[in-house]
Design an enzyme around this catalytic site. Structure first.
Site, PDB file in Angstrom:
ATOM      1  N   ILE A  99       0.822  -1.209   0.000  1.00 37.47           N
ATOM      2  CA  ILE A  99       0.000   0.000   0.000  1.00 37.47           C
ATOM      3  C   ILE A  99       0.865   1.272   0.000  1.00 37.47           C
ATOM      4  O   ILE A  99       0.393   2.347  -0.390  1.00 37.47           O
ATOM      5  CB  ILE A  99      -0.952  -0.028   1.224  1.00 37.47           C
ATOM      6  CG1 ILE A  99      -2.165   0.850   0.986  1.00 37.47           C
ATOM      7  CG2 ILE A  99      -0.231   0.345   2.503  1.00 37.47           C
ATOM      8  CD1 ILE A  99      -3.263   0.643   2.005  1.00 37.47           C
TER       9      ILE A  99
ATOM     10  N   HIS B 292       5.719 -12.106   5.588  1.00 33.86           N
ATOM     11  CA  HIS B 292       5.575 -11.620   4.215  1.00 33.86           C
ATOM     12  C   HIS B 292       6.941 -11.379   3.615  1.00 33.86           C
ATOM     13  O   HIS B 292       7.833 -10.838   4.271  1.00 33.86           O
ATOM     14  CB  HIS B 292       4.735 -10.336   4.155  1.00 33.86           C
ATOM     15  CG  HIS B 292       5.150  -9.290   5.129  1.00 33.86           C
ATOM     16  ND1 HIS B 292       4.854  -9.368   6.477  1.00 33.86           N
ATOM     17  CD2 HIS B 292       5.872  -8.158   4.967  1.00 33.86           C
ATOM     18  CE1 HIS B 292       5.362  -8.317   7.094  1.00 33.86           C
ATOM     19  NE2 HIS B 292       5.998  -7.560   6.201  1.00 33.86           N
TER      20      HIS B 292
HETATM   21  P1  AMP Z   1       7.094  -4.916   7.442  1.00 33.15           P
HETATM   22  O1  AMP Z   1       7.664  -3.644   7.980  1.00 33.15           O
HETATM   23  O2  AMP Z   1       8.141  -5.818   6.823  1.00 33.15           O
HETATM   24  O3  AMP Z   1       6.236  -5.642   8.454  1.00 33.15           O
HETATM   25  O4  AMP Z   1       6.183  -4.502   6.214  1.00 33.15           O
HETATM   26  C1  AMP Z   1       4.817  -4.279   6.303  1.00 33.15           C
HETATM   27  C2  AMP Z   1       4.408  -3.735   4.975  1.00 33.15           C
HETATM   28  O5  AMP Z   1       3.005  -3.833   4.863  1.00 33.15           O
HETATM   29  C3  AMP Z   1       4.761  -2.248   4.765  1.00 33.15           C
HETATM   30  O6  AMP Z   1       5.615  -2.117   3.626  1.00 33.15           O
HETATM   31  C4  AMP Z   1       3.410  -1.580   4.565  1.00 33.15           C
HETATM   32  O7  AMP Z   1       3.440  -0.534   3.616  1.00 33.15           O
HETATM   33  C5  AMP Z   1       2.554  -2.750   4.107  1.00 33.15           C
HETATM   34  N1  AMP Z   1       1.114  -2.617   4.341  1.00 33.15           N
HETATM   35  C6  AMP Z   1       0.510  -2.191   5.485  1.00 33.15           C
HETATM   36  N2  AMP Z   1      -0.838  -2.235   5.337  1.00 33.15           N
HETATM   37  C7  AMP Z   1      -1.078  -2.708   4.085  1.00 33.15           C
HETATM   38  C8  AMP Z   1      -2.264  -2.971   3.338  1.00 33.15           C
HETATM   39  N3  AMP Z   1      -3.500  -2.780   3.850  1.00 33.15           N
HETATM   40  N4  AMP Z   1      -2.133  -3.437   2.068  1.00 33.15           N
HETATM   41  C9  AMP Z   1      -0.899  -3.617   1.536  1.00 33.15           C
HETATM   42  N5  AMP Z   1       0.247  -3.406   2.191  1.00 33.15           N
HETATM   43  C10 AMP Z   1       0.173  -2.941   3.449  1.00 33.15           C
END
Ligand code: AMP
Length: 116
Positions: A32, A101
């Site tokens: 996002i 992820h």
């Molecule tokens: P991390 O810091 O590795 O846990 O990455 C979490 C990622 O999730 C970040 O890059 C956010 O931008 C992404 N993120 C958070 N909410 C969403 C969402 N609703 N849809 C897609 N990506 C998201």
């Protein structure tokens, strides 16, 4: 499914996402808040907190996540110039969402692996 988990809710269709690839056990969707021209997240549909727990609990599924990440990289045209595959893990790793992820990042030179 963990009801308070953002990515479980994306898997369940409760929160919208731009899905780019889906297999029986994995899902890939656009981040996002993209940090590169291409930024896709690849998750197992089943909830595991981080990559270490996933690899320990279900190495086959960990392999499926990697295979989906590779397929995403190919579909996004990243194989020629390359890409970065990253699992932020735990607090020091900068993990914010505790459903494992893989970040697939590419589309431009990404610079050094860690900013100093
Ligand atoms: P991390 O810091 O590795 O846990 O990455 C979490 C990622 O999730 C970040 O890059 C956010 O931008 C992404 N993120 C958070 N909410 C969403 C969402 N609703 N849809 C897609 N990506 C998201």
């Amino acid at each position: 499914m963990e009801t308070d988990c953002l990515f479980c809710r994306i898997v369940a269709g409760e929160i919208p996402a731009t899905i780019v690839r889906e297999t029986e056990r994995t899902l890939a969707f656009r981040d996002i808040d993209p940090k590169a021209p291409t930024h896709v997240l690849v998750i197992p549909k089943e909830h595991y907190g981080d990559v270490a727990v996933l690899a320990e609990s279900d190495p086959g599924l960990a392999g499926e996540v990697l295979a989906t990440a590779g397929a995403v990289a190919e579909a996004e045209g990243l194989l020629g110039d390359g890409f970065r595959l990253m699992f932020n893990t735990g607090v020091n790793g900068g993990q914010e969402v505790f459903h494992v992820h893989a970040h697939v990042l590419g589309g431009a030179p990404l610079g050094p692996m860690i900013a100093r």
